[in-house]
Design a protein around this motif. Structure first.
Motif, mmCIF file in Angstrom:
data_model
loop_
_atom_site.group_PDB
_atom_site.id
_atom_site.type_symbol
_atom_site.label_atom_id
_atom_site.label_comp_id
_atom_site.label_asym_id
_atom_site.label_seq_id
_atom_site.Cartn_x
_atom_site.Cartn_y
_atom_site.Cartn_z
ATOM 1 N N ALA A 261 2.444 -11.655 1.027
ATOM 2 C CA ALA A 261 2.279 -10.780 2.204
ATOM 3 C C ALA A 261 3.314 -11.035 3.200
ATOM 4 O O ALA A 261 3.970 -10.136 4.068
ATOM 5 N N ASP A 262 4.182 -11.976 3.175
ATOM 6 C CA ASP A 262 5.068 -12.151 4.181
ATOM 7 C C ASP A 262 6.677 -11.766 3.879
ATOM 8 O O ASP A 262 7.468 -12.036 4.463
ATOM 9 N N ALA A 263 6.518 -11.188 2.532
ATOM 10 C CA ALA A 263 8.024 -10.588 2.067
ATOM 11 C C ALA A 263 8.267 -9.604 3.000
ATOM 12 O O ALA A 263 7.433 -8.812 3.730
ATOM 13 N N ASP A 264 9.737 -9.242 2.879
ATOM 14 C CA ASP A 264 10.227 -7.775 3.648
ATOM 15 C C ASP A 264 9.726 -6.943 2.385
ATOM 16 O O ASP A 264 10.249 -6.811 1.458
ATOM 17 N N GLU A 293 -0.139 -9.943 -3.332
ATOM 18 C CA GLU A 293 -1.127 -10.653 -2.512
ATOM 19 C C GLU A 293 -2.221 -9.559 -1.982
ATOM 20 O O GLU A 293 -2.037 -8.766 -1.544
ATOM 21 N N ASN A 294 -3.342 -9.954 -2.166
ATOM 22 C CA ASN A 294 -4.550 -8.957 -1.972
ATOM 23 C C ASN A 294 -4.691 -8.438 -0.506
ATOM 24 O O ASN A 294 -4.894 -7.457 -0.389
ATOM 25 N N SER A 295 -4.066 -9.122 0.389
ATOM 26 C CA SER A 295 -4.120 -8.643 1.896
ATOM 27 C C SER A 295 -3.135 -7.804 2.221
ATOM 28 O O SER A 295 -3.575 -6.901 2.713
ATOM 29 N N ILE A 296 -2.297 -7.423 1.075
ATOM 30 C CA ILE A 296 -1.532 -6.180 1.271
ATOM 31 C C ILE A 296 -1.582 -5.317 0.121
ATOM 32 O O ILE A 296 -0.641 -4.387 0.069
ATOM 33 N N LYS A 297 -2.284 -5.678 -0.839
ATOM 34 C CA LYS A 297 -2.283 -4.886 -2.142
ATOM 35 C C LYS A 297 -2.437 -3.391 -2.012
ATOM 36 O O LYS A 297 -1.704 -2.779 -2.270
ATOM 37 N N GLU A 298 -3.163 -3.023 -1.211
ATOM 38 C CA GLU A 298 -3.482 -1.468 -0.989
ATOM 39 C C GLU A 298 -2.323 -0.777 -0.477
ATOM 40 O O GLU A 298 -1.794 0.257 -0.902
ATOM 41 N N ALA A 299 -1.814 -1.371 0.674
ATOM 42 C CA ALA A 299 -0.743 -0.614 1.202
ATOM 43 C C ALA A 299 0.602 -0.704 0.479
ATOM 44 O O ALA A 299 1.258 0.312 0.347
ATOM 45 N N PHE A 300 0.638 -1.879 -0.038
ATOM 46 C CA PHE A 300 2.017 -1.875 -0.946
ATOM 47 C C PHE A 300 1.960 -1.245 -2.069
ATOM 48 O O PHE A 300 2.846 -0.673 -2.693
ATOM 49 N N THR A 301 0.799 -0.974 -2.841
ATOM 50 C CA THR A 301 0.462 -0.066 -3.883
ATOM 51 C C THR A 301 0.617 1.664 -3.347
ATOM 52 O O THR A 301 1.445 2.210 -4.153
ATOM 53 N N LYS A 302 0.524 1.822 -2.124
ATOM 54 C CA LYS A 302 0.634 3.091 -1.760
ATOM 55 C C LYS A 302 2.113 3.333 -1.615
ATOM 56 O O LYS A 302 2.853 4.250 -1.967
ATOM 57 N N ARG A 303 2.982 2.295 -1.328
ATOM 58 C CA ARG A 303 4.423 2.416 -1.106
ATOM 59 C C ARG A 303 5.175 2.452 -2.268
ATOM 60 O O ARG A 303 5.883 3.354 -2.516
ATOM 61 N N ILE A 391 -0.597 -3.735 -12.033
ATOM 62 C CA ILE A 391 -0.853 -4.237 -10.703
ATOM 63 C C ILE A 391 -2.041 -5.474 -10.916
ATOM 64 O O ILE A 391 -2.985 -4.985 -11.191
ATOM 65 N N ILE A 392 -1.791 -6.446 -10.476
ATOM 66 C CA ILE A 392 -2.844 -7.451 -10.424
ATOM 67 C C ILE A 392 -2.781 -8.151 -9.031
ATOM 68 O O ILE A 392 -1.737 -8.423 -8.499
ATOM 69 N N GLY A 393 -3.889 -8.286 -8.239
ATOM 70 C CA GLY A 393 -3.908 -8.765 -6.984
ATOM 71 C C GLY A 393 -4.142 -10.364 -7.239
ATOM 72 O O GLY A 393 -4.542 -10.919 -8.280
ATOM 73 N N PHE A 394 -3.826 -11.235 -6.165
ATOM 74 C CA PHE A 394 -3.778 -12.617 -5.991
ATOM 75 C C PHE A 394 -3.784 -13.153 -4.474
ATOM 76 O O PHE A 394 -3.749 -12.295 -3.604
#
Ligand code: NAD
Length: 491
Positions: A261-264, A293-303, A391-394
């Motif tokens: 979640a802390d990635a650019d 990371e599950n906290s950003i999974k949805e938003a990152f998947t959209k991207r 895609i797998i969440g963690f």
């Protein structure tokens, strides 16, 4: 249609069996040249030439400095012919011109790096603990090398394997993939032009189970270096044991690309997409498992779905094409069957998920993304070698490491984080030959490359790669003038 021949003893020679086979352009689906359908007789001839080069030919008498200079000449010739060779590769394997030209422009660096190393392979004098003995080590070429390559980056593999082998003083017999042999055969002429003596660089073309197997079983071949699938690699490893050959194996992967979640996230999204869709997913280092990371999974998947959607399919020769065809009909069927397997296992397809019906040649697959993938699914475990991302969440580092290492493979891994401590901890914990942090798919002639676990054995590139083509000899010289007091015991 152009008809190619084997390259043996610095000459192009027709196959002993008088048979050729078509080589196909995967973009058009049409044959564009013919290549030899070799047999064990061709292998015998090439190995005999390679053996003679190392024993009785002028190559055996060359100094390492001369060897290095001929390698530097070859580097310049490849550089001058990069565009032509890249076009042949694209015609044969359908990968993007931008990728293959990049590889060809970079290819000469392996010959320069290992050419420069050829006369620096020093032995050592050992300050030995036995009185009145002079002890030293020297490094000798291991012998004739059989080099078997895969279809996805034919000439890059030649550089990775043959530059260290020839720097070490070995001669080589190359067996390129039957799907992409033309560029290696064209390259062979440049070795002659560079002044490689007869028998140093030979190419025998044909099918794996005949020509490849004959090379692996040949008693006069000392070492096999192989790039290909893990199934073939394991079979070759077992065969090579019978004649005690040395082996280097560069095999497949199921590499995790791990996004915290802390990635650019802009960089991470670009890295994830290039990790799986570059080269239409046909790379051993494909980042085919996105762990996010599950906290950003949805938003990152959209991207990444949005980025994946923007990929332009088309003629791989054109500069604006992002996705080319799958190289072989069998591979095309395999990719489609994995898409069906994933759907059947309950993974949710959120991009692509089918053949691209609008493209010529019939071998295009839509860039495909599955989410709701669980680690026990085949799509999470097995190498697809195509443009299919799971895609797998963690949650947290510990789970990322557990999932990242939950594979029989260990070729590469990507980690995306802005936390330096986490980057180092992850790199240490991941069982992979290469870990990329905030980057992906970077390779260099200076950097060792290879796999852990089922991804292979040994390393290519980097100084140590040359050691895989050398034997160490220990020489002991007594300068005592006395006769040993007790000849019946070890000294
Ligand atoms: P493959 O294993 O089918 O073939 C590789 C080579 O081995 C070909 O030249 C083939 O003719 C030969 N071969 C096949 N059967 C043989 C046999 N019984 N005896 C001797 N030789 C035989 O692999 P491929 O389909 O050409 O390539 C794709 C695979 O390569 C993927 O698994 C990919 O991950 C792997 N790969 C690994 C790397 C790496 O550096 N680790 C790089 C690229 C590709």
């Amino acid at each position: 249609m152009k008809q190619y021949n084997h390259f043996i003893n610095n000459e192009y020679v027709a196959p002993a069996g008088g048979e050729w086979m078509d080589t196909i352009n995967p973009y058009t689906g049409e044959a564009w040249a013919q290549i030899p359908k070799g047999t064990d007789k061709d292998v015998d001839r090439a190995v005999a030439a390679a053996k003679a080069a190392m024993t009785t030919g002028p190559y055996a008498k060359m100094t390492p400095t001369e060897r290095g200079k001929m390698m530097l000449r070859l580097a310049d010739l490849v550089a001058a012919n990069a565009q032509r060779l890249a076009e042949i590769e694209v015609r044969d394997n359908g990968k993007l011109m931008s990728e293959m030209l990049g590889q060809l422009n970079y290819h000469p660096e392996w010959w320069r790096y290992f050419g420069g190393l050829a006369d620096k392979l020093e032995g050592g004098v050992v300050p030995i603990d036995k009185p009145e003995h002079f002890a030293y080590t020297t490094h000798e070429p291991v012998g004739v090398v059989g080099a078997l390559t895969a279809w996805n980056s034919p000439l890059m593999f030649i550089a990775w394997k043959c530059a260290p082998a020839i720097a070490a003083g070995c001669s080589v017999v190359v067996k390129p993939s039957e799907f992409t042999s033309a560029s290696t055969l064209e390259f062979a002429a440049l070795t002659k032009e560079a002044g490689f003596p007869d028998g140093v660089f030979n190419v025998v073309v044909g099918l794996g189970p005949t020509v490849g197997s004959a090379l692996v079983n040949h008693p006069d071949v000392a070492k096999i270096t192989f790039t290909g699938s893990d199934a073939t690699g394991a079979a070759i490893y077992a065969q090579a044991a019978r004649t005690m050959k040395r082996v280097t194996l560069e095999l497949g992967g199921k590499s995790p690309n791990i996004v915290f979640a802390d990635a650019d996230l802009d960089k991470a999204a670009a890295g994830v997409i290039s990790g799986i869709f570059a080269a239409t997913g046909q790379t051993c280092i494909a980042g085919s498992r996105l762990l996010v990371e599950n906290s950003i999974k949805e938003a990152f998947t959209k991207r990444i779905v949005a980025l994946g959607k923007s990929a332009k399919k088309g003629d791989p020769m054109l500069a604006d094409t992002n996705i080319g065809p799958v190289t072989t009909p069998a591979q095309y069927q395999k990719v489609l069957s994995y898409i069906d397997i994933a759907k059947g296992e309950g993974a949710r397809c959120i991009l692509g998920g089918q053949a691209a019906a609008d493209m010529p040649g019939g071998q295009f697959v839509e860039p495909t993304i599955f989410t709701d993938v669980t680690p026990d699914m085949r799509i999470a475990k097995e190498e697809v070698f195509g443009p299919v991302l799971s895609i797998i969440g963690f949650d947290g580092e510990e789970e990322a490491i557990r999932l990242g290492n939950d594979t029989i493979y260990g070729l590469a891994a990507g980690v995306w984080t802005e936390n330096i401590g986490r980057a180092v901890r992850m790199s240490k914990a991941l069982k992979a030959g290469t870990v990329w942090v905030n980057t992906y798919r970077a390779v260099s002639y200076m950097m060792p490359f290879g796999g852990m676990k089922h991804s292979g054995l040994g390393r290519e590139s980097g100084i140590d790669a040359v050691r895989h083509y050398l034997e160490t000899k220990s020489t002991w010289i007594s300068y005592s003038d006395k006769v040993p007091a007790n000849p019946f015991v070890m000294r």
